[in-house]
Design a protein around this motif. Structure first.
Motif, PDB file in Angstrom:
ATOM      1  N   THR A 137       0.792  -1.230   0.000  1.00  0.00           N
ATOM      2  CA  THR A 137       0.000   0.000   0.000  1.00  0.00           C
ATOM      3  C   THR A 137       0.826   1.284   0.000  1.00  0.00           C
ATOM      4  N   ASP A 138       2.109   1.183   0.328  1.00  0.00           N
ATOM      5  CA  ASP A 138       2.979   2.342   0.155  1.00  0.00           C
ATOM      6  C   ASP A 138       3.078   2.573  -1.352  1.00  0.00           C
ATOM      7  N   LEU A 139       2.955   3.806  -1.804  1.00  0.00           N
ATOM      8  CA  LEU A 139       2.893   4.037  -3.258  1.00  0.00           C
ATOM      9  C   LEU A 139       4.093   3.417  -3.983  1.00  0.00           C
ATOM     10  N   GLY A 140       5.290   3.643  -3.435  1.00  0.00           N
ATOM     11  CA  GLY A 140       6.492   3.096  -4.062  1.00  0.00           C
ATOM     12  C   GLY A 140       6.459   1.577  -4.110  1.00  0.00           C
ATOM     13  N   GLU A 141       6.044   0.976  -2.995  1.00  0.00           N
ATOM     14  CA  GLU A 141       5.974  -0.486  -2.934  1.00  0.00           C
ATOM     15  C   GLU A 141       4.891  -1.029  -3.868  1.00  0.00           C
ATOM     16  N   ILE A 143       3.949   0.307  -6.644  1.00  0.00           N
ATOM     17  CA  ILE A 143       4.497   0.383  -8.006  1.00  0.00           C
ATOM     18  C   ILE A 143       5.399  -0.813  -8.296  1.00  0.00           C
ATOM     19  N   PRO A 157      11.473   3.132  -2.412  1.00  0.00           N
ATOM     20  CA  PRO A 157      11.677   1.851  -3.094  1.00  0.00           C
ATOM     21  C   PRO A 157      11.588   1.911  -4.617  1.00  0.00           C
ATOM     22  N   LYS A 161      12.189   4.261 -10.990  1.00  0.00           N
ATOM     23  CA  LYS A 161      11.147   4.355 -12.020  1.00  0.00           C
ATOM     24  C   LYS A 161      10.852   5.822 -12.345  1.00  0.00           C
ATOM     25  N   VAL A 166       5.946   4.617 -14.643  1.00  0.00           N
ATOM     26  CA  VAL A 166       4.800   4.332 -13.775  1.00  0.00           C
ATOM     27  C   VAL A 166       3.500   4.471 -14.561  1.00  0.00           C
ATOM     28  N   ALA A 186      -1.039   9.207  -8.161  1.00  0.00           N
ATOM     29  CA  ALA A 186      -1.204   8.988  -6.717  1.00  0.00           C
ATOM     30  C   ALA A 186      -2.687   8.812  -6.388  1.00  0.00           C
ATOM     31  N   LEU A 193      -6.533   1.333  -3.671  1.00  0.00           N
ATOM     32  CA  LEU A 193      -6.178   0.733  -2.385  1.00  0.00           C
ATOM     33  C   LEU A 193      -7.184   1.038  -1.281  1.00  0.00           C
ATOM     34  N   GLU A 223       2.379   8.566   4.101  1.00  0.00           N
ATOM     35  CA  GLU A 223       1.190   8.487   3.258  1.00  0.00           C
ATOM     36  C   GLU A 223      -0.069   8.237   4.072  1.00  0.00           C
ATOM     37  N   ASN A 225      -0.746   5.116   4.912  1.00  0.00           N
ATOM     38  CA  ASN A 225      -1.066   3.718   4.630  1.00  0.00           C
ATOM     39  C   ASN A 225      -0.753   2.823   5.832  1.00  0.00           C
TER      40      ASN A 225
ATOM     41  N   ARG B 228       1.343  12.538   2.590  1.00  0.00           N
ATOM     42  CA  ARG B 228       2.133  12.901   1.407  1.00  0.00           C
ATOM     43  C   ARG B 228       3.051  11.774   0.962  1.00  0.00           C
ATOM     44  N   ASP B 231       7.185   9.335  -3.805  1.00  0.00           N
ATOM     45  CA  ASP B 231       7.664   8.072  -4.357  1.00  0.00           C
ATOM     46  C   ASP B 231       7.814   8.059  -5.871  1.00  0.00           C
TER      47      ASP B 231
END
Lengths: 490, 252
Positions: A137-141, A143, A157, A161, A166, A186, A193, A223, A225, B228, B231
């Motif tokens: 659920t972390d945006l980077g994760e 992705i 993470p 990219k 993305v 985002a 999610l 975030e 999350n 926020r 990422d």
């Protein structure tokens, strides 16, 4: 455990250096996080920063030296708060614990907030194999989960990219129109999610710290999350390394001051959640069950080695990655396993074995920048040297990093340098060869007669492929010294 | 593998795990030679320190209000300092109008007795729901209500001037989702909620932990600014999983 690609370190580094997109991404990190970190230190003053660092280090030293005591205390207090604490000796056992909880509680959907330890365990495939849908659920994760990749940075993470990457990924995997507006992407993740958070039976989180005094798990997120994962589902499982325990809740003050500033240059993250046990009967929300899984998975080996114990003080801020001239050029994936950068070069050989990762300790110029930025003052260069020593002297050939010819040359060099007479003879010999070489017009070997550009034989020529060697001077320092002394005498 | 609920433990038995840690440390089962000072503090010592904190806070209140406003703004809060109840309500009204909200949720906390927002918001034609479980409102129904709302309003258990953070603790009538799920969050801070530093906060929490016989409460949450992320290409986006817009109304 996730796939180990540490043996391809050299090839992967070359590929990374030649990837212009990755270079741009890495430049962004260097200029983003590090600049902000320095601003924060100026703000609190470097003197105060130094005091905080020492306080944090002292806490870590004390706790790790008495880890058994604090784990026991933690157990008492997690249990007293109505939670469960499970100990796992390795990745398989940790995964089995989580899978067991998921199976016996009939879990269908799990949401996860960022956890490097769960990457280390390769937990997701284990849960998916028993039919649990797992959502990062972390945006980077999220992705990199969609892209079926691994994190390339401890706190960012998906930094490798680009927004175009993305956008393409979202278009392909989510079936939405291509849109490279970052705000829109985002928002897409939020929408997808949001439903999962509410649907999930199980929330999985890591832990930045666990507090022995109160049995509390601490997570920092920006975030939100992490808070949703740990408060909406009916079960919460926190997973982390056994070294994350700290004695008192009061100790959190200094770590709150250090971690976000070191990681992203923030004074504090948007959210900081400190969780103690499951929801109580009066609470309006929260999970019915709280589990904490602490893993060893090779950490006790580091604990047992006095030279490497301090690697366990790491709070995973990533500052050493952001400052490292090697990381800045090759990024995280080239390191070939979960933990990249200078701290990764120390931790990885200890967790997966030096045999697999003998190249990683060489991935440093020993410039010392990582030691300087570390908020708990870990002497990473010293540990890299220690590991290099192990790779050079290990009786087990497979742990050695250098080819046999390099080892022979190194031994010859030691012999040469430890005997003044042999050295003098070698210098005379070398000068003679240099003279002979200068007779050859337009020699490809030297540059202006001052630098050796191309050494003649294969092992040496490989060495000079990326460096020039100075030629031997007409007179050595010793010879000048002797001559001047005799002149004074006369 | 499963044993009765309270003592359920999977993986390695505790004693075995601790033994392997001790082996790595190369010593027997001995407690730290010097006990950790913070863990030996007695309740009365903590009470003394808490009393000192309270005195200091009272003395420095005007400066602390300024400090909180400054740090909260740096942390990303829209800070509004209200001199009285009417100003506070006026501000909340204006936020509600600007965000074109129709549904609002709020927690059930004392601060709403002092600042009766419900009537004012109802006058604007907005639906205001108090998130408090009773026979008619189940957890699930309230959760759905929170999800449908554009604004969540909460009070504060503490506000930490050092970091510009709002701190909330679990209690009946306070769901963490109110401050997390709606896209706008408004926090009401009273002067008596303000602490100077993180050290103050943790000391008071530890004292309460002792006073309640080792009960910490299920969470201690900090909120500092909007949700926020950076990422994607290190570009900051606000409002990922939590609110995009956060307001701190400081009374006084």
């Amino acid at each position: 455990m996730p796939e180990i690609k540490t043996k391809q370190f050299s090839a992967a580094s070359v590929a990374a250096i030649n990837d212009p997109k990755l270079r741009r991404a890495l430049d962004r990190v260097a200029s983003g996080f590090e600049v902000a970190r320095l601003e924060r230190i100026e703000e609190v003053t470097p003197d105060v920063w130094e005091v905080w660092k020492q306080e944090a280090r002292d806490i870590k030293v004390h706790t790790l030296d008495h880890l058994d005591y604090y784990l026991d205390l933690l157990y008492t207090n997690v249990t007293a708060a109505g939670g469960h604490l499970h100990f796992a000796k390795d990745a398989d056992q940790a995964n089995e614990i989580v899978a067991h909880i998921a199976r016996t509680r009939n879990v269908k959907v799990a949401t996860k907030s960022k956890s490097m330890v769960s990457e280390e365990l390769a937990l997701n495939p284990v849960l998916e194999a028993i039919g649990v849908e797992v959502w990062e659920t972390d945006l980077g994760e999220y992705i990199i989960q969609l892209a079926e990749e691994t994190p390339s940075h401890l706190v960012a993470p998906a930094l490798h990219k680009s927004k175009e990457d993305v956008a393409e990924l979202f278009a392909e995997k989510l079936g939405i129109p291509y849109d490279e507006d970052i705000d829109h992407m985002a928002a897409t993740a939020r929408m997808v999610l949001r439903d999962k958070f509410m649907e999930a039976d199980l929330g999985i989180s890591g832990a930045n710290f666990v507090v022995a005094e109160t049995g509390t798990l601490v997570i920092f997120t920006n975030e939100g999350n992490g808070r949703l994962c740990t408060s909406a589902p009916r079960i919460h499982i926190g997973i982390t390394g056994m070294e994350k325990v700290i004695p008192s809740l009061q100790d959190m003050a200094v770590f709150i001051r250090l971690l976000p500033r070191s990681a992203t240059g923030q004074r504090i993250t948007s959210y900081l959640s400190m969780i103690t046990g499951p929801r109580r009967s009066d609470d309006e929300d929260g999970p019915e069950e709280f589990h904490l899984v602490l893993v060893d998975n090779g950490r006790s080996r580091m604990l047992a080695d006095p030279a490497l114990r301090e690697a366990l003080y790491c709070i995973r801020c990533g500052a050493c990655l952001n400052i490292c001239p090697v990381y800045q050029r090759i990024g995280g994936h080239a390191y070939g396993w979960v933990y990249p950068g200078p701290i990764g070069a120390v931790v990885t050989p200890n967790l997966i074995g030096l045999k697999q990762a003998s190249k990683l300790p060489q991935a440093s110029s020993l410039c010392g920048a990582c030691r300087e930025v570390c908020p708990v003052k870990i002497d990473i260069p010293r540990m890299l040297l220690d590991l290099r020593k192990k790779t050079a002297e290990s009786p087990d050939k497979s742990e050695r990093s250098a080819p046999i010819i390099e080892r022979i040359l190194a031994k010859l060099y030691v012999r040469l340098m430890s005997s003044p007479r042999t050295l003098a003879m070698a210098v005379t010999c070398g000068r003679f060869l240099q003279k002979v070489e200068r007779i050859v017009p337009f020699s490809p070997l030297t540059k202006d007669g001052k630098w050796i550009k191309m050494a003649p034989l294969p092992p040496l020529s490989r060495w000079t492929r990326s460096r020039d060697l100075p030629t031997l001077p007409k007179q050595t320092f010793h010879e000048v010294w002797k001559k001047e002394l005799s002149r004074d005498d006369s | 593998m499963t044993t009765p609920e309270s003592g359920e433990m999977l993986g390695v038995p505790k004693e075995d795990f601790l033994r392997s840690v001790r082996e790595a440390l190369g010593r027997e089962d001995v407690p730290p030679a010097e006990l950790y000072p913070r863990l030996t503090e007695t309740q009365s010592e903590l009470e003394d320190q808490a009393a000192q904190i309270r005195r200091r806070l009272e003395k420095n209140l005007p400066a602390l209000l300024d400090k909180l406003a400054e740090m909260a703004a740096l942390g990303g809060w829209n800070v509004y300092r209200a001199s009285g109840v009417e100003e506070a309500i006026g501000y909340i009204d204006s936020v509600a109008r600007d965000s074109e909200a129709t549904n609002i949720v709020r927690s059930a906390q004392d601060v709403f007795d002092q600042i009766p927002v419900d009537a004012a918001l109802a006058n604007l034609g907005l639906k205001v729901t108090t998130v408090l479980r009773d026979d008619e409102n189940s957890r699930e129904a309230l959760r759905e209500e929170i999800r449908q709302s554009e604004i969540g309003i909460t009070g504060a258990d503490y506000a930490v001037a050092e970091t510009g953070s709002l701190v909330i603790l679990p209690r009946r009538g306070l769901s963490r989702l109110v401050s997390l799920v709606p896209p706008v969050h408004i926090a009401l801070v009273r002067p008596e909620d303000i602490l100077e530093s993180l050290d103050d906060l943790f000391l008071l929490r530890r004292l309460e932990y002792h006073q309640r016989g080792g009960e910490m409460g299920s969470y201690l949450n900090f909120i500092t600014g909007p949700s926020r992320t950076a990422d994607i290409e290190m570009t900051i986006v606000e409002g990922v999983h939590g609110p995009k817009e956060v307001h701190m109304v400081i009374l006084g």
